[in-house]
Design a protein around this motif. Structure first.
Motif, PDB file in Angstrom:
ATOM      1  N   ILE A  42     108.402 127.856  86.496  1.00 12.62           N
ATOM      2  CA  ILE A  42     109.042 128.691  85.091  1.00 12.62           C
ATOM      3  C   ILE A  42     109.095 130.103  86.040  1.00 12.62           C
ATOM      4  O   ILE A  42     109.873 129.853  85.860  1.00 12.62           O
ATOM      5  CB  ILE A  42     108.318 128.727  84.064  1.00 12.62           C
ATOM      6  CG1 ILE A  42     108.306 127.098  83.319  1.00 12.62           C
ATOM      7  CG2 ILE A  42     108.750 129.344  83.322  1.00 12.62           C
ATOM      8  CD1 ILE A  42     107.343 127.408  82.432  1.00 12.62           C
ATOM      9  N   THR A  43     107.821 131.045  86.582  1.00 12.00           N
ATOM     10  CA  THR A  43     108.265 131.842  87.143  1.00 12.00           C
ATOM     11  C   THR A  43     109.512 132.174  88.670  1.00 12.00           C
ATOM     12  O   THR A  43     110.371 132.890  88.412  1.00 12.00           O
ATOM     13  CB  THR A  43     107.009 132.383  87.876  1.00 12.00           C
ATOM     14  OG1 THR A  43     105.667 132.474  86.120  1.00 12.00           O
ATOM     15  CG2 THR A  43     106.917 133.935  88.261  1.00 12.00           C
ATOM     16  N   VAL A  44     109.337 130.799  89.491  1.00 11.80           N
ATOM     17  CA  VAL A  44     110.494 131.079  90.769  1.00 11.80           C
ATOM     18  C   VAL A  44     111.568 130.940  89.841  1.00 11.80           C
ATOM     19  O   VAL A  44     112.547 131.446  90.425  1.00 11.80           O
ATOM     20  CB  VAL A  44     109.802 130.140  91.420  1.00 11.80           C
ATOM     21  CG1 VAL A  44     111.188 129.817  92.674  1.00 11.80           C
ATOM     22  CG2 VAL A  44     108.188 130.221  92.080  1.00 11.80           C
ATOM     23  N   VAL A  45     111.820 130.209  88.871  1.00 11.23           N
ATOM     24  CA  VAL A  45     113.551 130.021  88.457  1.00 11.23           C
ATOM     25  C   VAL A  45     113.902 131.065  88.214  1.00 11.23           C
ATOM     26  O   VAL A  45     114.914 131.672  87.806  1.00 11.23           O
ATOM     27  CB  VAL A  45     113.826 128.410  86.976  1.00 11.23           C
ATOM     28  CG1 VAL A  45     114.710 129.003  86.632  1.00 11.23           C
ATOM     29  CG2 VAL A  45     113.279 127.078  87.627  1.00 11.23           C
TER      30      VAL A  45
ATOM     31  N   VAL B   4     109.747 141.374  89.919  1.00 11.01           N
ATOM     32  CA  VAL B   4     108.397 140.709  89.992  1.00 11.01           C
ATOM     33  C   VAL B   4     107.346 141.236  89.548  1.00 11.01           C
ATOM     34  O   VAL B   4     106.312 140.272  88.562  1.00 11.01           O
ATOM     35  CB  VAL B   4     108.266 141.353  91.255  1.00 11.01           C
ATOM     36  CG1 VAL B   4     106.573 140.022  91.824  1.00 11.01           C
ATOM     37  CG2 VAL B   4     108.670 139.916  92.844  1.00 11.01           C
ATOM     38  N   SER B   5     107.084 142.289  88.893  1.00 11.35           N
ATOM     39  CA  SER B   5     105.701 142.642  88.202  1.00 11.35           C
ATOM     40  C   SER B   5     105.324 142.806  86.768  1.00 11.35           C
ATOM     41  O   SER B   5     105.077 141.862  86.608  1.00 11.35           O
ATOM     42  CB  SER B   5     105.883 144.365  88.408  1.00 11.35           C
ATOM     43  OG  SER B   5     105.329 145.306  89.799  1.00 11.35           O
ATOM     44  N   ILE B   6     107.196 143.035  86.543  1.00  9.32           N
ATOM     45  CA  ILE B   6     107.113 142.401  84.908  1.00  9.32           C
ATOM     46  C   ILE B   6     106.879 140.549  84.696  1.00  9.32           C
ATOM     47  O   ILE B   6     106.874 140.150  83.678  1.00  9.32           O
ATOM     48  CB  ILE B   6     108.548 142.426  84.500  1.00  9.32           C
ATOM     49  CG1 ILE B   6     109.407 144.269  84.452  1.00  9.32           C
ATOM     50  CG2 ILE B   6     109.654 141.958  83.461  1.00  9.32           C
ATOM     51  CD1 ILE B   6     110.504 144.821  84.414  1.00  9.32           C
ATOM     52  N   ALA B   7     107.616 140.024  86.100  1.00 13.02           N
ATOM     53  CA  ALA B   7     107.802 138.705  85.738  1.00 13.02           C
ATOM     54  C   ALA B   7     105.904 138.504  85.909  1.00 13.02           C
ATOM     55  O   ALA B   7     105.362 137.660  84.870  1.00 13.02           O
ATOM     56  CB  ALA B   7     108.320 138.008  86.805  1.00 13.02           C
ATOM     57  N   LEU B   8     105.451 138.738  86.933  1.00 10.48           N
ATOM     58  CA  LEU B   8     103.419 138.020  86.807  1.00 10.48           C
ATOM     59  C   LEU B   8     103.057 138.738  85.250  1.00 10.48           C
ATOM     60  O   LEU B   8     102.460 137.947  85.035  1.00 10.48           O
ATOM     61  CB  LEU B   8     103.633 138.757  87.913  1.00 10.48           C
ATOM     62  CG  LEU B   8     103.871 138.576  90.032  1.00 10.48           C
ATOM     63  CD1 LEU B   8     103.310 139.337  90.424  1.00 10.48           C
ATOM     64  CD2 LEU B   8     103.643 137.204  89.693  1.00 10.48           C
ATOM     65  N   GLY B   9     103.527 139.740  84.897  1.00 11.20           N
ATOM     66  CA  GLY B   9     103.085 140.660  83.718  1.00 11.20           C
ATOM     67  C   GLY B   9     103.126 139.649  82.689  1.00 11.20           C
ATOM     68  O   GLY B   9     101.644 139.643  82.490  1.00 11.20           O
ATOM     69  N   LEU B  10     103.583 139.783  82.276  1.00 13.79           N
ATOM     70  CA  LEU B  10     104.789 139.451  81.193  1.00 13.79           C
ATOM     71  C   LEU B  10     105.293 137.488  81.039  1.00 13.79           C
ATOM     72  O   LEU B  10     105.435 137.273  80.110  1.00 13.79           O
ATOM     73  CB  LEU B  10     105.596 140.220  81.028  1.00 13.79           C
ATOM     74  CG  LEU B  10     105.409 141.619  80.613  1.00 13.79           C
ATOM     75  CD1 LEU B  10     107.128 142.915  79.903  1.00 13.79           C
ATOM     76  CD2 LEU B  10     104.308 141.999  79.138  1.00 13.79           C
ATOM     77  N   LEU B  11     105.232 137.176  82.164  1.00 15.94           N
ATOM     78  CA  LEU B  11     105.822 135.882  81.725  1.00 15.94           C
ATOM     79  C   LEU B  11     104.548 134.747  83.037  1.00 15.94           C
ATOM     80  O   LEU B  11     103.894 133.798  81.510  1.00 15.94           O
ATOM     81  CB  LEU B  11     107.263 135.930  83.208  1.00 15.94           C
ATOM     82  CG  LEU B  11     107.536 134.481  82.477  1.00 15.94           C
ATOM     83  CD1 LEU B  11     108.677 133.598  81.961  1.00 15.94           C
ATOM     84  CD2 LEU B  11     108.811 134.450  84.263  1.00 15.94           C
TER      85      LEU B  11
END
Length: 227
Positions: A104-107, A55-62
Motif C-alpha cells: 500500500i505504501t509503495v503504491v 515520504v515523511s507524511i506517508a510513513l507517519g500517517l499511512l
C-alpha cells in the motif's frame, strides 16, 4: 515451533486486504501522500526535498496508521488472541500484515513520485523499503498499545512527530543543540542517504533500527499471547 507458511501469509494478506477495502476510514488514508504531492508540487524547487516531505507524511500517517489499525482492530474484535493461537505462526501474521502495508505504501508513493516527476535512485529505493519495514514494526507496537482503531490516532502520534518528521526537526540543530540526537533516527538517516551523505553510516543505523524495532514488536506480541 511453528514454521513460516507462505499459504498462511497469503491468507492473512488477502484477509487484511479485504478488510482494508471495506474500512473507508482507513483505506482513504492512501490518498494522503498523493493529495500532499499535488498540493506541494509547485511550492518547492528541490524534487528530493519535496520527496522527503511526502515520504515523511506517508510513513507517519499511512504506514504506521494502517499497521496500527490492523493490529488494534484484531484486539477490538477480540480476534488477536485467537489469531496468535491459530495454526499461523506469529511471523506468518506479522509478515502477512506488514507485506500488505508495504505494498500500500509503495503504491501511494509511486503515484506521488509520478505526480512530482521524481525518479528515485537505487539506494534511495532500498533505504525507503527498509524504512517502511521499520515503520511497520513501529505501527505494530502502536497498535498493541491501542484498544480500538480510534485509539491508534493517539498511539501513533509519537511515531509520526518524533520519528517520521525527524529530518525536519534535525534541521533545527544549529539553534537547539539537543536536537543532534535526532540524527540517529531512521528517517533522518534516510534523508542523508537521499542527498548522498554518510550513505554507509545511514544504512548501518537503519539496519540497527530495523532489527531493534522488530525485536521489540515480536517481544510485545509474544507477551500479548500469555496475557
Amino acid at each position: 515451533m511453528k514454521q513460516i507458511s507462505f499459504s498462511r501469509i497469503h491468507a492473512i494478506f488477502m484477509k487484511d486486504l479485504w478488510e482494508f477495502s471495506r474500512n473507508y476510514a482507513v483505506s482513504l488514508m492512501i490518498l494522503m501522500p498523493i493529495v500532499f504531492a499535488i498540493m506541494y508540487k509547485q511550492m518547492m524547487d528541490s524534487k528530493i526535498g519535496l520527496s522527503l516531505v511526502i515520504v515523511s507524511i506517508a510513513l507517519g500517517l499511512l504506514t504506521t496508521f494502517i499497521q496500527a489499525s490492523f493490529i488494534a482492530e484484531e484486539k477490538e474484535k477480540n480476534t488477536l488472541r485467537n489469531l496468535l493461537l491459530s495454526p499461523a505462526s506469529l511471523l506468518d501474521i506479522l509478515i502477512g500484515k506488514s507485506l500488505l502495508v508495504l505494498v500500500i505504501t509503495v503504491v501511494a508513493l509511486a503515484v506521488s513520485f509520478y505526480i512530482l516527476d521524481f525518479m528515485p535512485g537505487g539506494l534511495y529505493i532500498i533505504a525507503l523499503i527498509l524504512n517502511i519495514l521499520i515503520y511497520c514494526a513501529l505501527g505494530t507496537i502502536s497498535g498493541l498499545f491501542a484498544n480500538s482503531t480510534l485509539e491508534t490516532t493517539y498511539t501513533i502520534l509519537p511515531v509520526t512527530f518524533i520519528f517520521a518528521f525527524s529530518p525536519f526537526i534535525y534541521a533545527l540543530r544549529e539553534k537547539f543543540a539537543i536536537l543532534e540526537i535526532f540524527k540517529w533516527l531512521p528517517s533522518t538517516q534516510f534523508a542523508e542517504i537521499a542527498i548522498e551523505e554518510d550513505i554507509v553510516l545511514g544504512f548501518i543505523v537503519i539496519v540497527v533500527w530495523l532489527i531493534m524495532s522488530w525485536a521489540i514488536a515480536l517481544m510485545l506480541c509474544k507477551r500479548r499471547m500469555v496475557d
